[in-house]
Design an enzyme around this catalytic site. Structure first.
Site, short mmCIF file in Angstrom:
data_model
loop_
_atom_site.label_atom_id
_atom_site.label_comp_id
_atom_site.label_asym_id
_atom_site.label_seq_id
_atom_site.Cartn_x
_atom_site.Cartn_y
_atom_site.Cartn_z
N ARG A 50 0.84 -1.21 0.00
CA ARG A 50 0.00 0.00 0.00
C ARG A 50 0.87 1.25 0.00
O ARG A 50 0.55 2.25 -0.66
CB ARG A 50 -0.95 0.00 1.20
N LYS A 149 -2.40 7.23 1.18
CA LYS A 149 -2.16 7.53 2.59
C LYS A 149 -1.05 8.59 2.66
O LYS A 149 0.12 8.29 2.91
CB LYS A 149 -1.78 6.25 3.34
N GLU A 182 -15.96 6.98 6.49
CA GLU A 182 -15.11 6.38 7.50
C GLU A 182 -14.97 7.36 8.66
O GLU A 182 -15.44 8.50 8.58
CB GLU A 182 -13.74 6.03 6.93
#
Length: 288
Positions: A50, A149, A182
């Site tokens: 990721r 991210k 979220e």
């Protein structure tokens, strides 16, 4: 504490970056939060994959291989004599000038920190947590994909401030269309009539490593899991609700916007999955 900083391991007092580092100046970089349990780094490959996907998405050149990056993580934990740890792995664009142009940054910089974290008090795992819905909407995927991210978490921080001002520790965020996305740092799951539902990745969420692990564990237990869009009313009327994240693990939500969820206590599905998760992390991961 021993920190990996720009190619070498140094004491925390010596771990420094330049004021011209674009990670500091502009949030231009990516990171991962990783956990180690019982002498193993949990889902290390998935986290590193990721990390590299996020770096590729912002055209950030990573000058070492994924295997070398994994070795840095493991060695950082080892040098700090930890068997259980929270690890922060950062890749910054590196030193440039005071302009935005990433081409002015000669090379990326890698930092790895291994320590401990306690995101929520133990009582909240036992009794559940109350949260609110933030007025701050999740950044649109058309502007910046939440699957990246990045070091810029200001969108999440603004929502966290709303929770803080309400004397709470977490807030739920909606996407631009009004669907549940979220929390500020965690993914959300709801349970209704024995079926688990969590937002799909196109709802504007980070594709959480813990989230995916919980989905797998639930399906192994024969529990139906669906990734579908849902609204706030679906959370209000759920039988159970919980959040997942690397630092948080699994934590039950018993109240949202002053509406009690279920019977206002952590539910049986959550308790089963929490126990399964704790059992799973003891044996899965890259040995330290």
């Amino acid at each position: 504490m021993i920190i990996y900083c720009d190619g070498k391991f140094v004491d925390s007092q010596e771990a420094k970056i330049s004021v011209f580092d674009h990670g500091f100046l502009y949030g231009d970089g990516v990171f991962e939060g990783i956990r180690a349990y019982n002498g193993r780094v949990f889902k290390l490959k998935e986290h590193i994959d990721r990390l590299y996907e996020s770096a590729n998405a912002i055209l950030l050149n990573v000058e070492i291989s994924r295997r070398e990056m994994m070795d840095i993580v493991v060695e950082t934990v080892r040098k700090n004599n930890l068997t259980d740890a929270y690890i922060r792995l950062i890749i910054s664009r590196g030193v440039g000038d005071m302009g935005l142009d990433p081409r002015k940054c000669a090379k990326s910089e890698i930092i790895c920190i291994a320590g401990n974290i306690s995101l929520y008090p133990p009582s909240m795992y036992e009794n559940g947590m109350e949260i609110i819905t933030a007025a701050t909407r999740r950044t649109s995927s058309d502007a910046l994909s939440p699957r990246i991210k990045s070091l810029n978490y200001l969108n999440n921080i603004m929502a966290k401030i709303e929770a803080n001002r309400a004397s709470l520790m977490e807030a739920l965020m909606l996407n631009q269309e009004g669907y549940v996305s979220e929390a500020t740092g965690d993914n959300i799951f709801i349970i209704k009539d024995g079926i688990i539902t969590t937002p799909p990745v196109y709802a504007g969420i980070l594709k959480g490593v813990t989230r995916d692990s919980v989905i797998d564990l639930a399906r192994q237990e024969g529990i139906t899991v669906q990734e579908e869009l849902f609204h706030l009313i679906d959370v209000y009327s759920a039988d159970e609700c919980f959040l997942t994240g690397t630092a948080a693990e699994l934590i039950p939500i018993i109240m949202l916007d002053s509406r009690k969820i279920g019977d206002g206590k952590p539910g049986p599905v959550f308790k089963k999955l929490l126990a399964k998760f704790h059992e799973y992390v003891k044996t899965e991961g890259e040995p330290i």
